[in-house]
Motif scaffolding. Structure first.
Motif, PDB file in Angstrom:
ATOM      1  N   HIS A   1       0.837  -1.203   0.000  1.00 55.29           N
ATOM      2  CA  HIS A   1       0.000   0.000   0.000  1.00 55.29           C
ATOM      3  C   HIS A   1       0.873   1.255   0.000  1.00 55.29           C
ATOM      4  N   THR A   2       1.881   1.292   0.844  1.00 58.88           N
ATOM      5  CA  THR A   2       2.778   2.444   0.921  1.00 58.88           C
ATOM      6  C   THR A   2       3.530   2.657  -0.393  1.00 58.88           C
ATOM      7  N   ALA A   3       4.030   1.568  -0.964  1.00 58.71           N
ATOM      8  CA  ALA A   3       4.785   1.679  -2.216  1.00 58.71           C
ATOM      9  C   ALA A   3       3.904   2.158  -3.359  1.00 58.71           C
ATOM     10  N   LEU A   4       2.680   1.646  -3.430  1.00 56.50           N
ATOM     11  CA  LEU A   4       1.805   1.994  -4.555  1.00 56.50           C
ATOM     12  C   LEU A   4       1.247   3.409  -4.455  1.00 56.50           C
ATOM     13  N   GLN A   5       1.244   3.991  -3.279  1.00 57.52           N
ATOM     14  CA  GLN A   5       0.742   5.362  -3.152  1.00 57.52           C
ATOM     15  C   GLN A   5       1.589   6.335  -3.969  1.00 57.52           C
ATOM     16  N   GLU A   6       2.853   6.012  -4.204  1.00 63.16           N
ATOM     17  CA  GLU A   6       3.718   6.867  -5.013  1.00 63.16           C
ATOM     18  C   GLU A   6       3.608   6.554  -6.505  1.00 63.16           C
ATOM     19  N   VAL A   7       2.825   5.534  -6.819  1.00 61.33           N
ATOM     20  CA  VAL A   7       2.702   5.105  -8.208  1.00 61.33           C
ATOM     21  C   VAL A   7       1.263   5.266  -8.702  1.00 61.33           C
ATOM     22  N   TRP A   8       0.351   4.694  -7.931  1.00 63.94           N
ATOM     23  CA  TRP A   8      -1.068   4.715  -8.287  1.00 63.94           C
ATOM     24  C   TRP A   8      -1.863   4.934  -6.997  1.00 63.94           C
ATOM     25  N   PRO A   9      -2.122   6.154  -6.596  1.00 57.10           N
ATOM     26  CA  PRO A   9      -2.811   6.440  -5.332  1.00 57.10           C
ATOM     27  C   PRO A   9      -4.184   5.781  -5.270  1.00 57.10           C
TER      28      PRO A   9
ATOM     29  N   GLY B   1     -10.978   2.668  -4.804  1.00 55.69           N
ATOM     30  CA  GLY B   1     -10.889   4.111  -4.994  1.00 55.69           C
ATOM     31  C   GLY B   1      -9.615   4.539  -5.675  1.00 55.69           C
ATOM     32  N   PRO B   2      -9.200   3.829  -6.748  1.00 54.68           N
ATOM     33  CA  PRO B   2      -7.955   4.234  -7.426  1.00 54.68           C
ATOM     34  C   PRO B   2      -8.141   5.572  -8.128  1.00 54.68           C
ATOM     35  N   ARG B   3      -7.131   6.440  -8.001  1.00 53.70           N
ATOM     36  CA  ARG B   3      -7.159   7.720  -8.688  1.00 53.70           C
ATOM     37  C   ARG B   3      -6.231   7.663  -9.891  1.00 53.70           C
ATOM     38  N   ASP B   4      -6.034   8.766 -10.554  1.00 49.27           N
ATOM     39  CA  ASP B   4      -5.158   8.769 -11.715  1.00 49.27           C
ATOM     40  C   ASP B   4      -3.735   8.443 -11.292  1.00 49.27           C
ATOM     41  N   PRO B   5      -3.047   7.570 -12.040  1.00 49.83           N
ATOM     42  CA  PRO B   5      -1.641   7.279 -11.721  1.00 49.83           C
ATOM     43  C   PRO B   5      -0.823   8.559 -11.728  1.00 49.83           C
ATOM     44  N   VAL B   6       0.160   8.614 -10.842  1.00 50.09           N
ATOM     45  CA  VAL B   6       0.996   9.821 -10.748  1.00 50.09           C
ATOM     46  C   VAL B   6       2.270   9.679 -11.572  1.00 50.09           C
ATOM     47  N   VAL B   7       2.498   8.505 -12.133  1.00 52.00           N
ATOM     48  CA  VAL B   7       3.624   8.314 -13.039  1.00 52.00           C
ATOM     49  C   VAL B   7       3.097   7.700 -14.331  1.00 52.00           C
TER      50      VAL B   7
ATOM     51  N   ASP C   1       4.024   5.247 -16.196  1.00 51.12           N
ATOM     52  CA  ASP C   1       3.931   3.792 -16.263  1.00 51.12           C
ATOM     53  C   ASP C   1       3.423   3.208 -14.941  1.00 51.12           C
ATOM     54  N   GLY C   2       2.482   3.937 -14.299  1.00 52.36           N
ATOM     55  CA  GLY C   2       1.932   3.495 -13.016  1.00 52.36           C
ATOM     56  C   GLY C   2       1.357   2.091 -13.030  1.00 52.36           C
ATOM     57  N   PRO C   3       0.479   1.738 -13.990  1.00 48.85           N
ATOM     58  CA  PRO C   3      -0.056   0.382 -14.012  1.00 48.85           C
ATOM     59  C   PRO C   3       1.022  -0.696 -14.176  1.00 48.85           C
ATOM     60  N   ALA C   4       2.039  -0.398 -15.009  1.00 52.92           N
ATOM     61  CA  ALA C   4       3.114  -1.377 -15.202  1.00 52.92           C
ATOM     62  C   ALA C   4       3.922  -1.564 -13.918  1.00 52.92           C
ATOM     63  N   HIS C   5       4.202  -0.458 -13.217  1.00 55.32           N
ATOM     64  CA  HIS C   5       4.922  -0.559 -11.953  1.00 55.32           C
ATOM     65  C   HIS C   5       4.073  -1.265 -10.896  1.00 55.32           C
ATOM     66  N   THR C   6       2.767  -1.001 -10.942  1.00 56.22           N
ATOM     67  CA  THR C   6       1.862  -1.685 -10.012  1.00 56.22           C
ATOM     68  C   THR C   6       1.896  -3.180 -10.245  1.00 56.22           C
ATOM     69  N   ARG C   7       1.864  -3.576 -11.510  1.00 60.75           N
ATOM     70  CA  ARG C   7       1.942  -4.995 -11.841  1.00 60.75           C
ATOM     71  C   ARG C   7       3.259  -5.596 -11.341  1.00 60.75           C
ATOM     72  N   ALA C   8       4.362  -4.902 -11.524  1.00 56.03           N
ATOM     73  CA  ALA C   8       5.655  -5.422 -11.095  1.00 56.03           C
ATOM     74  C   ALA C   8       5.705  -5.611  -9.575  1.00 56.03           C
ATOM     75  N   LEU C   9       5.221  -4.609  -8.841  1.00 52.93           N
ATOM     76  CA  LEU C   9       5.233  -4.701  -7.385  1.00 52.93           C
ATOM     77  C   LEU C   9       4.288  -5.789  -6.892  1.00 52.93           C
ATOM     78  N   TRP C  10       3.140  -5.922  -7.539  1.00 55.60           N
ATOM     79  CA  TRP C  10       2.171  -6.944  -7.132  1.00 55.60           C
ATOM     80  C   TRP C  10       2.715  -8.344  -7.410  1.00 55.60           C
ATOM     81  N   ASP C  11       3.384  -8.530  -8.532  1.00 51.13           N
ATOM     82  CA  ASP C  11       3.972  -9.833  -8.831  1.00 51.13           C
ATOM     83  C   ASP C  11       4.989 -10.230  -7.759  1.00 51.13           C
ATOM     84  N   VAL C  12       5.779  -9.257  -7.302  1.00 50.53           N
ATOM     85  CA  VAL C  12       6.745  -9.536  -6.232  1.00 50.53           C
ATOM     86  C   VAL C  12       6.019  -9.915  -4.944  1.00 50.53           C
ATOM     87  N   ALA C  13       4.977  -9.155  -4.591  1.00 50.17           N
ATOM     88  CA  ALA C  13       4.236  -9.431  -3.360  1.00 50.17           C
ATOM     89  C   ALA C  13       3.569 -10.802  -3.413  1.00 50.17           C
ATOM     90  N   ALA C  14       2.941 -11.132  -4.551  1.00 51.97           N
ATOM     91  CA  ALA C  14       2.251 -12.413  -4.676  1.00 51.97           C
ATOM     92  C   ALA C  14       3.233 -13.576  -4.587  1.00 51.97           C
TER      93      ALA C  14
END
Length: 421
Positions: A33-41, A114-120, A122-135
């Motif tokens: 959650h903390t990591a994704l707030q800087e990518v996809w709030p 409640g996802p808002r607009d990505p702040v970067v 490639d936000g969705p791509a970074h989200t996918r990368a972080l989620w794959d690591v977490a899973a």
């Protein structure tokens, strides 16, 4: 998406990945959650995985949202989610909300509420990368079945109680709706009966589906659990000169609690790898059985018989079994081979100190009685506790006197009836 959005620096992404990758099961949702707030709030984050039987929900973010999220909602979201990223409206926490869903190869589901607009850019791509690591991290921690995870998983009954409460509430609502139709005076008998039948049929389907969900989270058929073990070990026999013989459990054996299945697979995998490290080992025999109360695991090799309980790897195996109230026994005979026998109780036992009528036993006497009830002989109890056989005999005589019995069998029966495992 606007091209003017910045790209997350590679160093920042690597830092977020490291944070998520080193998380434990308790804090993986918070770190993600903390990591994704800087990518996809987003307002809240929920992870759902049936692999983690103790707490299949892991939540972070707005407690007004996460506090109302149900297992049934998450299961419905996972069944309806597309393989890739999906965004839209869905019921979460009892309300229809905007969500973003991401699946994983492990079967886990990530929900951003409640996802808002990505702040970067490639936000969705970074989200996918972080989620794959977490899973992947969650799957590894569960498969590794460390003692701390096993203890928490067995103790975390609250999650299952909440699922049962959800089903009870839904069932109560269905019954109230049914009674309202039957008591109503605005419908004739035929119309009321038809509507009541429809309501009852829908309620029955929901109840059965919910019941199946609870079971699928909490338990794993013993044959399915064994097949997963066989799959885990197949590379050892496929690519190396090690023959692994499998003796399957009875197909009608009792289903295993998730934490027991995880522990048994982890213990067998580690035992086989430990045995393989010995010279001259060419064959290992793996057998599972179930007596209705315990899962019984046996692993034997044809090696030099040089394993011993003082090895750190063996102590770790003992700790895994003990974390679930089980026992692990190792016997090694020179030039004959090593044998590891494990007993894992299928039901969590209540500590003897908390049981009615604990007979005033001292802690050492309680441990002796626990091992005696598990079928251990005096020599095995002495080795397990680091005491002499004469000391074991002294403790058992005091136990017999306090329990009012005259034999091992009688003492074991009294203790087992009291709930000691």
């Amino acid at each position: 998406m606007s091209d003017s959005l910045p790209t997350l620096p590679g160093a920042d992404l690597a830092s977020h990945m490291a944070s998520v990758a080193t998380a434990g099961l308790r804090d993986v949702a918070d770190r993600l959650h903390t990591a994704l707030q800087e990518v996809w709030p987003h307002d809240a984050l929920v992870i759902f995985t049936k692999e983690c039987t103790g707490r299949p929900r892991k939540k972070a973010g707005d407690p007004l949202i996460t506090g109302g999220v149900t297992i049934s909602e998450l299961d419905a979201l996972r069944d309806g989610a597309s393989p890739g990223l999906w965004t839209g409206q869905a019921v979460l926490g009892g309300l229809t909300r905007p969500v973003a869903l991401l699946g994983a190869g492990t079967g886990a589901l990530l929900v951003l509420c409640g996802p808002r607009d990505p702040v970067v850019a490639d936000g969705p791509a970074h989200t996918r990368a972080l989620w794959d690591v977490a899973a992947a991290c969650i799957a590894h921690l569960v498969a590794e079945a460390r003692p701390d995870y096993l203890r928490e998983s067995r103790a975390a009954t609250q999650e299952r109680l909440e699922v049962t409460a959800e089903l009870t509430d839904r069932h109560s609502t269905d019954l109230e709706s049914l009674l309202a139709v039957l008591r109503g005076r605005n419908l004739d008998d035929a119309t009321a009966r038809a509507r009541a039948i429809d309501l009852a049929a829908d309620a029955l389907i929901r109840t059965r589906t919910g019941g199946d969900l609870v079971v699928s989270i909490a338990e794993e058929p013993v044959v399915t659990a064994f097949e997963r073990l066989r799959s885990d070990l197949s590379p050892l026999s496929r690519y190396q000169s090690l023959q692994i013989q499998f003796v399957e459990p009875p197909s009608d054996g009792r289903a295993l609690p998730g934490e027991v299945a995880h522990a048994a697979r982890a213990i067998v995998r580690s035992t086989v790898l430990l045995m393989r490290e010995q010279e001259e080992v060419t064959r290992v025999r793996v057998q599972w059985n179930c007596d209705g109360t315990n899962l019984l695991v046996s692993v034997r090799d044809d090696g030099p018989g040089r394993l011993n309980r003082e090895l750190p790897a063996v102590r770790q195996l003992v700790a895994r079994a003990a974390s679930l109230g089980g026992l692990l026994d190792l016997e090694a005979i020179d030039n004959w081979g090593s044998r590891v026998e494990v007993r894992l109780p299928l039901d969590a036992s209540q500590p003897l100190e908390q049981l009615p009528g604990s007979w005033g036993l001292r802690p050492r006497e309680i441990e002796v009685l626990r091992l005696l009830t598990a079928g251990q002989r005096n020599r095995q109890i002495a080795a397990r506790m680091g005491i002499s056989e004469n000391t074991v005999k002294f403790h058992t005589s005091r136990i017999y006197r306090k329990l009012g019995v005259t034999s091992r069998a009688a003492a074991a029966t009294v203790a087992a009836e009291a709930g000691l495992r």
